[in-house]
Design a protein around this motif. Structure first.
Motif, PDB file in Angstrom:
ATOM      1  N   MET A  35       6.538  -3.189   9.361  1.00  6.85           N
ATOM      2  CA  MET A  35       5.372  -2.465   9.768  1.00  6.85           C
ATOM      3  C   MET A  35       5.738  -1.407  10.799  1.00  6.85           C
ATOM      4  O   MET A  35       5.083  -0.389  10.891  1.00  6.85           O
ATOM      5  N   THR A  36       6.787  -1.657  11.563  1.00  6.37           N
ATOM      6  CA  THR A  36       7.190  -0.673  12.565  1.00  6.37           C
ATOM      7  C   THR A  36       7.700   0.589  11.892  1.00  6.37           C
ATOM      8  O   THR A  36       7.523   1.674  12.417  1.00  6.37           O
ATOM      9  N   ASN A  37       8.326   0.425  10.720  1.00  8.78           N
ATOM     10  CA  ASN A  37       8.789   1.597   9.980  1.00  8.78           C
ATOM     11  C   ASN A  37       7.616   2.425   9.481  1.00  8.78           C
ATOM     12  O   ASN A  37       7.692   3.640   9.429  1.00  8.78           O
ATOM     13  N   GLU A  38       6.512   1.756   9.112  1.00  3.75           N
ATOM     14  CA  GLU A  38       5.359   2.469   8.587  1.00  3.75           C
ATOM     15  C   GLU A  38       4.695   3.310   9.671  1.00  3.75           C
ATOM     16  O   GLU A  38       4.119   4.341   9.399  1.00  3.75           O
ATOM     17  N   LYS A  39       4.769   2.865  10.923  1.00  2.00           N
ATOM     18  CA  LYS A  39       4.165   3.636  12.009  1.00  2.00           C
ATOM     19  C   LYS A  39       4.923   4.927  12.242  1.00  2.00           C
ATOM     20  O   LYS A  39       4.348   5.919  12.660  1.00  2.00           O
ATOM     21  N   LYS A  40       6.180   4.919  11.960  1.00  2.00           N
ATOM     22  CA  LYS A  40       6.991   6.121  12.140  1.00  2.00           C
ATOM     23  C   LYS A  40       6.757   7.133  11.017  1.00  2.00           C
ATOM     24  O   LYS A  40       7.023   8.301  11.178  1.00  2.00           O
ATOM     25  N   LEU A  41       6.260   6.643   9.886  1.00  2.00           N
ATOM     26  CA  LEU A  41       6.008   7.509   8.747  1.00  2.00           C
ATOM     27  C   LEU A  41       4.680   8.236   8.912  1.00  2.00           C
ATOM     28  O   LEU A  41       3.747   7.730   9.539  1.00  2.00           O
ATOM     29  N   THR A  42       4.598   9.391   8.296  1.00  2.00           N
ATOM     30  CA  THR A  42       3.335  10.122   8.336  1.00  2.00           C
ATOM     31  C   THR A  42       2.340   9.437   7.418  1.00  2.00           C
ATOM     32  O   THR A  42       2.704   8.578   6.600  1.00  2.00           O
ATOM     33  N   LEU A  43       1.093   9.829   7.534  1.00  2.00           N
ATOM     34  CA  LEU A  43       0.049   9.229   6.717  1.00  2.00           C
ATOM     35  C   LEU A  43       0.298   9.478   5.227  1.00  2.00           C
ATOM     36  O   LEU A  43       0.125   8.590   4.395  1.00  2.00           O
ATOM     37  N   ALA A  44       0.744  10.671   4.886  1.00  2.00           N
ATOM     38  CA  ALA A  44       1.034  11.008   3.489  1.00  2.00           C
ATOM     39  C   ALA A  44       2.163  10.145   2.953  1.00  2.00           C
ATOM     40  O   ALA A  44       2.113   9.660   1.818  1.00  2.00           O
ATOM     41  N   GLU A  45       3.192   9.934   3.763  1.00  2.00           N
ATOM     42  CA  GLU A  45       4.317   9.102   3.330  1.00  2.00           C
ATOM     43  C   GLU A  45       3.879   7.656   3.150  1.00  2.00           C
ATOM     44  O   GLU A  45       4.336   6.964   2.235  1.00  2.00           O
ATOM     45  N   GLN A  46       2.988   7.165   4.055  1.00  2.00           N
ATOM     46  CA  GLN A  46       2.486   5.797   3.925  1.00  2.00           C
ATOM     47  C   GLN A  46       1.681   5.643   2.630  1.00  2.00           C
ATOM     48  O   GLN A  46       1.839   4.651   1.906  1.00  2.00           O
ATOM     49  N   ASN A  47       0.836   6.628   2.344  1.00  2.00           N
ATOM     50  CA  ASN A  47       0.049   6.584   1.102  1.00  2.00           C
ATOM     51  C   ASN A  47       0.955   6.613  -0.122  1.00  2.00           C
ATOM     52  O   ASN A  47       0.724   5.918  -1.113  1.00  2.00           O
ATOM     53  N   ARG A  48       1.992   7.395  -0.035  1.00  2.00           N
ATOM     54  CA  ARG A  48       2.953   7.494  -1.135  1.00  2.00           C
ATOM     55  C   ARG A  48       3.623   6.141  -1.379  1.00  2.00           C
ATOM     56  O   ARG A  48       3.781   5.702  -2.519  1.00  2.00           O
ATOM     57  N   LEU A  49       4.032   5.474  -0.310  1.00  2.00           N
ATOM     58  CA  LEU A  49       4.651   4.149  -0.427  1.00  2.00           C
ATOM     59  C   LEU A  49       3.672   3.134  -1.003  1.00  2.00           C
ATOM     60  O   LEU A  49       4.044   2.329  -1.872  1.00  2.00           O
ATOM     61  N   ARG A  50       2.430   3.140  -0.518  1.00  2.00           N
ATOM     62  CA  ARG A  50       1.430   2.195  -1.027  1.00  2.00           C
ATOM     63  C   ARG A  50       1.181   2.429  -2.519  1.00  2.00           C
ATOM     64  O   ARG A  50       1.075   1.471  -3.286  1.00  2.00           O
ATOM     65  N   THR A  51       1.127   3.679  -2.925  1.00  2.00           N
ATOM     66  CA  THR A  51       0.920   3.997  -4.339  1.00  2.00           C
ATOM     67  C   THR A  51       2.089   3.478  -5.175  1.00  2.00           C
ATOM     68  O   THR A  51       1.889   2.885  -6.240  1.00  2.00           O
ATOM     69  N   THR A  52       3.296   3.683  -4.688  1.00  2.00           N
ATOM     70  CA  THR A  52       4.476   3.193  -5.400  1.00  2.00           C
ATOM     71  C   THR A  52       4.428   1.675  -5.532  1.00  2.00           C
ATOM     72  O   THR A  52       4.717   1.118  -6.598  1.00  2.00           O
ATOM     73  N   GLU A  53       4.053   0.987  -4.445  1.00  2.00           N
ATOM     74  CA  GLU A  53       3.968  -0.477  -4.478  1.00  2.00           C
ATOM     75  C   GLU A  53       2.899  -0.940  -5.463  1.00  2.00           C
ATOM     76  O   GLU A  53       3.094  -1.916  -6.203  1.00  2.00           O
ATOM     77  N   LYS A  54       1.762  -0.236  -5.484  1.00  2.00           N
ATOM     78  CA  LYS A  54       0.691  -0.595  -6.429  1.00  2.00           C
ATOM     79  C   LYS A  54       1.169  -0.463  -7.869  1.00  2.00           C
ATOM     80  O   LYS A  54       0.891  -1.321  -8.713  1.00  2.00           O
ATOM     81  N   VAL A  55       1.913   0.602  -8.136  1.00  2.00           N
ATOM     82  CA  VAL A  55       2.416   0.811  -9.499  1.00  2.00           C
ATOM     83  C   VAL A  55       3.414  -0.274  -9.872  1.00  2.00           C
ATOM     84  O   VAL A  55       3.383  -0.821 -10.982  1.00  2.00           O
ATOM     85  N   ILE A  56       4.290  -0.620  -8.939  1.00  2.00           N
ATOM     86  CA  ILE A  56       5.280  -1.672  -9.211  1.00  2.00           C
ATOM     87  C   ILE A  56       4.575  -2.991  -9.500  1.00  2.00           C
ATOM     88  O   ILE A  56       4.929  -3.716 -10.442  1.00  2.00           O
ATOM     89  N   GLU A  57       3.568  -3.331  -8.704  1.00  2.00           N
ATOM     90  CA  GLU A  57       2.815  -4.576  -8.930  1.00  2.00           C
ATOM     91  C   GLU A  57       2.096  -4.537 -10.279  1.00  2.00           C
ATOM     92  O   GLU A  57       2.072  -5.537 -11.009  1.00  2.00           O
ATOM     93  N   ALA A  58       1.503  -3.405 -10.600  1.00  2.00           N
ATOM     94  CA  ALA A  58       0.811  -3.277 -11.885  1.00  2.00           C
ATOM     95  C   ALA A  58       1.785  -3.439 -13.047  1.00  2.00           C
ATOM     96  O   ALA A  58       1.471  -4.105 -14.043  1.00  2.00           O
ATOM     97  N   LEU A  59       2.966  -2.863 -12.910  1.00  2.00           N
ATOM     98  CA  LEU A  59       3.975  -2.999 -13.977  1.00  2.00           C
ATOM     99  C   LEU A  59       4.408  -4.454 -14.130  1.00  2.00           C
ATOM    100  O   LEU A  59       4.572  -4.940 -15.262  1.00  2.00           O
ATOM    101  N   GLU A  60       4.582  -5.145 -13.038  1.00  2.00           N
ATOM    102  CA  GLU A  60       4.974  -6.559 -13.101  1.00  2.00           C
ATOM    103  C   GLU A  60       3.888  -7.381 -13.800  1.00  2.00           C
ATOM    104  O   GLU A  60       4.188  -8.240 -14.630  1.00  2.00           O
TER     105      GLU A  60
END
Length: 147
Positions: A1-26
């Motif tokens: 979570m500390t890494n996410e605070k260092k990321l910008t909001l756009a980067e955090q959204n990008r990561l969350r979207t990637t995670e959602k896609v990975i979960e959906a694929l699984e």
């Protein structure tokens, strides 16, 4: 979570979207439904436009589709014995094809012989026409005595 605070909001959204896609694929891999961009977007609660705009997400989906089709292909091969009627039809068509090829060869041979005959007849006709013209040019004198 500390890494996410260092990321910008756009980067955090990008990561969350990637995670959602990975979960959906699984989730979709475990199910029997086909993996498509539409199904992934619905499972991940994101728009299809997002997937199309992100080549990395699209590549993940295409790779998973490829793996899924590779896994499903051996099952299709096992079903082929049930399609024996199709194999039988292919065998019959091949036999018919061989038969037609043989008939074609015979017809071509006959055509060649008939062409030779036509050429001979044309030559004979030309020869006869020449004889006729040569005879017509000769003046025939009646030798028999007049009464």
């Amino acid at each position: 979570m500390t890494n996410e605070k260092k990321l910008t909001l756009a980067e955090q959204n990008r990561l969350r979207t990637t995670e959602k896609v990975i979960e959906a694929l699984e989730t979709l891999k475990k199910g029997k439904d086909p993996i498509t961009i539409k199904s992934v977007s619905e499972k991940a609660n994101i728009s299809r436009k997002t997937i199309y705009n992100r080549p990395d997400l699209k590549a993940m989906i295409e790779e998973t589709q490829s793996l899924q089709s590779d896994l499903n292909s051996p099952k299709k091969e096992k079903r082929k014995p049930k399609g024996s009627s199709q194999a039988e039809q292919i065998r019959r068509l091949r036999e018919k094809n061989k038969q037609l090829v043989e008939e074609k060869k015979m017809i071509l041979e006959q055509n060649m012989l008939l062409t030779k005959d036509i050429t001979k007849l044309e030559n004979r006709l030309t020869d006869l026409e020449e004889r006729l013209f040569s005879q017509a040019s000769l003046k025939v004198v009646n030798i028999s005595p007049k009464k």
